[in-house]
Write an enzyme that holds these catalytic residues in place. Structure first.
Site, short mmCIF file in Angstrom:
data_model
loop_
_atom_site.label_atom_id
_atom_site.label_comp_id
_atom_site.label_asym_id
_atom_site.label_seq_id
_atom_site.Cartn_x
_atom_site.Cartn_y
_atom_site.Cartn_z
N ARG A 59 93.07 67.48 37.22
CA ARG A 59 93.09 67.45 38.68
C ARG A 59 94.08 66.09 38.97
O ARG A 59 95.41 66.48 39.45
CB ARG A 59 92.23 66.76 40.17
CG ARG A 59 90.95 67.47 40.21
CD ARG A 59 90.04 67.01 41.25
NE ARG A 59 89.29 65.82 40.27
CZ ARG A 59 88.72 66.61 39.74
NH1 ARG A 59 87.11 67.72 39.86
NH2 ARG A 59 87.46 65.42 38.39
N GLU A 96 79.61 59.02 26.48
CA GLU A 96 78.42 58.01 26.67
C GLU A 96 77.96 58.96 25.83
O GLU A 96 77.00 58.11 24.78
CB GLU A 96 78.00 58.67 28.06
CG GLU A 96 76.71 57.57 27.95
CD GLU A 96 76.34 56.79 29.41
OE1 GLU A 96 75.06 56.84 29.89
OE2 GLU A 96 77.07 57.53 30.68
#
Length: 172
Positions: A59, A96
């Site tokens: 994007r 993560e």
């Protein structure tokens, strides 16, 4: 600015349960709002001497291209591994759970080029931080970052604390 907030659609439980995805598609569909967002994202950097606008897949490409045109700068796509055809540099960064990587053509940024990094959302800041490392590894000077959306509760700005960071829409 409220009209830009109204052009962002919340999609609950995407891409997984518990996440509220900020969908920019309605903004992209409205030429006046899209133009306004692009102009506002570029404005803080008009006098910064930007020579390259680095946009982050995917994007970020949608926002980076018109920003590059407004700033009279070249456009540099940063992509996930294996997507660029010519010689490229690479940086790995921690997620993560695990790692990811970004790549950029080696000849896209020259030593001393002033570079603006563009993406749609500043979340945890890991991808933006990795993009800056990649630009600097190729000799570029990061003049700042511009984002359409900042998810303040994820504290991505903390990872970029020594950088100039601009964001148009803020979600606490």
């Amino acid at each position: 600015m409220q009209d830009l907030y109204h052009a962002i659609r919340d999609v609950p439980d995407f891409p997984k349960p518990g996440i509220v995805f900020k969908d920019i598609t309605p903004l992209l569909l409205d030429p006046a709002r899209f133009r306004r967002a692009i102009e506002l994202m570029a404005a803080p950097f008009r006098e910064s001497g930007v020579r390259r606008v680095v946009s982050i897949e995917s994007r970020g490409f949608l926002l980076g291209a018109p920003i590059a045109l407004l700033l009279d700068a070249g456009l540099v796509p940063i992509r996930k591994p294996g997507k660029l055809p010519a010689a490229r540099g690479r940086v790995e960064y921690a997620l993560e759970y695990g790692t990811d990587a970004l790549e950029m053509h080696r000849d896209a940024v020259n030593h001393g080029d002033d570079v603006l990094i563009v993406d749609d959302v500043l979340a945890t800041g890991g991808t933006a931080e990795a993009a800056a490392k990649l630009v600097r590894a190729h000799g570029g000077e990061v003049v700042g970052f511009t984002f359409l959306i900042e998810l303040e509760f994820l504290k991505g700005r903390d990872r970029l604390r020594n950088e100039r960071v601009e964001a148009l829409l803020h979600y606490a």
